[in-house]
Design an enzyme around this catalytic site. Structure first.
Site, short mmCIF file in Angstrom:
data_model
loop_
_atom_site.label_atom_id
_atom_site.label_comp_id
_atom_site.label_asym_id
_atom_site.label_seq_id
_atom_site.Cartn_x
_atom_site.Cartn_y
_atom_site.Cartn_z
N ASN B 51 30.44 -5.42 16.17
CA ASN B 51 29.68 -6.92 16.39
C ASN B 51 29.20 -7.28 14.80
O ASN B 51 29.72 -6.93 13.95
CB ASN B 51 28.33 -6.43 17.07
CG ASN B 51 27.27 -5.53 16.48
OD1 ASN B 51 27.45 -5.53 15.19
ND2 ASN B 51 26.38 -4.97 17.43
N ASP B 240 31.34 -3.62 28.79
CA ASP B 240 30.25 -3.62 27.70
C ASP B 240 29.99 -4.91 27.14
O ASP B 240 28.99 -5.15 26.74
CB ASP B 240 30.80 -2.47 26.87
CG ASP B 240 30.06 -2.19 25.65
OD1 ASP B 240 28.99 -1.69 25.85
OD2 ASP B 240 30.35 -2.72 24.41
#
EC number: 3.1.2.2
Lengths: 367, 367, 367
Positions: B51, B240
């Site tokens: 991320n 996810d």
């Protein structure tokens, strides 16, 4: 004060160009030469192409080089009507990475066919890295690849290669010499292929066992040619990834690929195989590390074939400081007799390359 | 002051290793055990695996785990001559993400077969994250997966699994117990599959409707096995991703996957399908969020079949400060009766897991 | 002080929604309208989706838009039992990139079918960028795409499209008008397709030759539909990449896509082709650059077909300062008569677009 803006953007129109360094001009000049086939390609380097310090992986560059080589040689081998074929990578000559490429740079890849034998094609590929904000270009890489045309209907059948026309007769003669040399070398390396990397428990620091690594990859459709065999460039990219992990585990700094020894592709790898790529350090000089990499293919489904060694190669890595200067490398600790022998062999290759480079430099300084 | 350099690089040679934490030694010691199959894999984490805060997505790790499991179990199921097959993921046991992995880290994935029933294979996969600059290694993940061998010629035919040999008889007994337990649980979860996420117009902040999200994906060739069915790991990675968007929309901070509840793969998903992955928050504790994720497959071309629920699962996310410490999470606002019921169910799961963890800790402290 | 949390997460349940800007409210309000088909998709923007300054490539957004359009129109065309088909992209209307999207943002893509003719489907796709940390949403893009259903069994056969139901009769009438307009325009652009980009040696700075660029791509299985033809979105992404290299080479700053003129897909591109994407600058205004991009496909193996022009389009780029403000652009130096003519044509398009935009603004200010 009109400045020339050196570029080499062109379409493959049959007319092609070679680059020669010209005294006093930093970016290379373009000289017109009539060859048969030529190809040019630009791509922006992305974060995923590079390591955490922003240096593009040698494997990314090798993959781009091989893609260009595969396209140009397949196009050439299909240029005369006949059995359709795909050119498969047979060998990559030793290549040096001359200067690091970074995220955001544009890679300029140009490829041309420089020699054809009855059943093989020699392609030369140049990679320039271009800083798109300053316009500065630097030679990153100069590679020579050999391809063999395989019939699409019967992948075990090698087809004939249409001959190219040479601008000078000398070019053909030099090509033939390179062809004979590589043919000889391919036979020699076939023998090294029996070796295996054994596991080591609780290895000491800086030993071979301490940095050796392996990676597995399930061969998917995007890795493959129209034949359903792995692109040579995909294999080389994975090999460079393992070599990079071995080098980083040994010296724990930012490492980059400095060169790759000649790689021979003896055995094809089919879609659906699992490949295990393993690497171990064989030699360290003051400022470089040599890593031997093996690729083993495991047919694993629907195949009577056993696991086999598909490729092996030596990668040389250097460790770089934050300013991009080469750092000293911790010496490899060799323990077994085999490790000592491999270290001496590596030293031999290192000294030979060093000597060759000095010979190649001499004509330039005498000009 | 000779320091041992703990590593576990080895080829799959038939001899394998288990890791046991040893008192007083920070990195795990390696103990030799004779199991049938073993596999190791290293990969550098890239920016696209993580991320924006640099933390590797739980989904990336789940995908690597499943890849290793699929390779080792397919290899095992084809180890005796017979009908060729591919191992399909049937179930992943609940797994915790113990410490975050970052861009530049090397993921060390090791997998071994720990139990075989007549028609299924249990694989245990460990993931260590290695900081390649310091050499520090930390356990990231420990997962248990169940695979079923499906014939390549007839994907609806489940084949028999060759039995493995156990180092101790107790290992077989414990495996059988795990096998029976998961079999029971799979039957139970099949019932939850009727639920649908309904659209909400102008939802209030911190409600379920405010953070619920969905993602569509056209199943391409690289997502699929040799059968043309989606890899379980590809599905988990997409699940996810949706769970992460739901969590970030709720608390608007850096979020990471803390754990995934057991996932059962009841229905296969075929190449060419469109899958819709939808997620909604079901429960928040002080420092965690539970997100329920559904996967619906839409055959949509060349198929008489209707849209169907392929998988569902619960993901737990935590919110992290810049120093990597868990932050308080805004409480979920539940409105409808269904939302209240789901919140209570989530609280039940949360308390149960907490209790289980305390039980599992006890034997360690008593040693 | 109860604040509404505007979202539009919903499943495709047959009931759908349109967005209309509402006076005084920054994020768009959602209004319920009964259309036949609708689709929503979220994805986090990753480093590889963006340039080195963190701005998501226009090509990434175009690819997401086309994926959504292809799914919704293929689903619609297969909604009535009959010959299975895949919807192929025929045309994308001119689209503006209204505000830049960044790494870490969530792209919210919503698509709905707004018109059907006998053999084509019009899809409107909206892209919102959502800053997941602040919750702020901004309209990035509004695109209109036309698809044609091709039979899976015979790709040269165009099937009939099931009609949709319109909420108001006026919607159908307006759709028919758009349909007729684009049909006319498609015929006109077919003529431009003969042009070729010629190589230039030692070009002067800021000339056309100085920035022109080309890229090659070997069409792999992941680039293709179930038919084995390249997704329109894949082609547009590569076109944007070349246009971006041309723009950056010209002005040597951070550049982003501002708009794309209507693109017509006259010729399909098959798996296994090599495509050459070439771009050259045609016009510069004070703060924008227009780049013409050509896509040529080279069947190259197993095909009697010659190289052919598959697509061409105009991209407009702007140069951004670090604060995201548009910077002045160096004027393009045009030399040949053709370059001067193309510059004037570009100026025409630029002024026309400017005028159109002012007309479109007027009704809003009169409301």
């Amino acid at each position: 004060s009109k400045r020339h803006c050196e570029t080499h953007q062109l379409l493959s129109t049959g007319r092609t160009f070679s680059e020669f360094p010209t005294a006093g001009s930093d970016p290379p000049q373009l000289v017109d030469v009539k060859y048969l086939s030529f190809l040019i390609h630009c791509r922006i380097m992305r974060p995923d192409d590079a390591n955490i310090a922003g240096n593009v992986h040698g494997g990314t560059i090798l993959k781009m080089i091989e893609e260009a080589g595969a396209i140009i040689s397949t196009r050439h081998c299909n240029s005369q009507s006949g059995e359709p074929c795909v050119a498969a990578l047979a060998r990559v000559e030793r290549t040096d990475f001359l200067s690091p490429m970074c995220i955001g740079d544009v890679a300029n890849v140009s490829a041309e066919i420089t020699y054809t034998s009855k059943h093989s094609v020699e392609v030369q590929v140049n990679v320039l890295s271009e800083n798109i904000l300053t316009g500065a270009k630097r030679m990153t890489n100069r590679a020579t690849l050999w391809y063999v045309p395989l019939s699409l209907k019967n992948v075990d059948k090698v087809l004939e290669v249409p001959p190219i026309q040479y601008a000078w007769k000398e070019l053909e003669e030099e090509g033939r010499k390179r062809y004979e040399e590589q043919k000889l070398e391919r036979l020699v390396t076939k023998e090294r292929n029996g070796d295996i990397i054994f596991p080591v428990i609780n290895p000491e620091p800086y030993t071979v066992g301490c940095s050796q690594s392996s990676l597995i990859h399930l061969v998917g459709p995007s890795d493959c040619t129209l034949h359903g065999f792995v692109h040579g460039g995909v294999t080389m990219k994975l090999m460079d990834e393992v070599a990079g992990i071995v080098a980083a585990r040994h010296c724990k700094t930012n490492v980059v690929t400095a060169s790759v020894d000649a790689i021979n592709f003896h055995e094809k790898i089919k879609k659906g195989c699992v490949i295990t790529i393993s690497g171990r350090m064989t030699f360290t000089s003051n400022k470089s590390m040599e890593i031997e990499v093996f690729v083993d293919a495991d047919p694993f489904v629907d195949e009577p074939k056993e696991r086999y060694r598909a490729v092996s190669a030596f990668f040389t890595y250097v460790s770089l400081s934050k300013e991009g200067k080469p750092l000293p490398v911790p010496q490899l600790v060799v323990e077994s007799e085999d490790e000592k022998r491999r270290f001496e062999d590596g030293k031999g290759r290192y000294l030979q390359t060093k000597a060759k480079r000095q010979v190649q430099m001499q004509p330039l300084t005498q000009q």
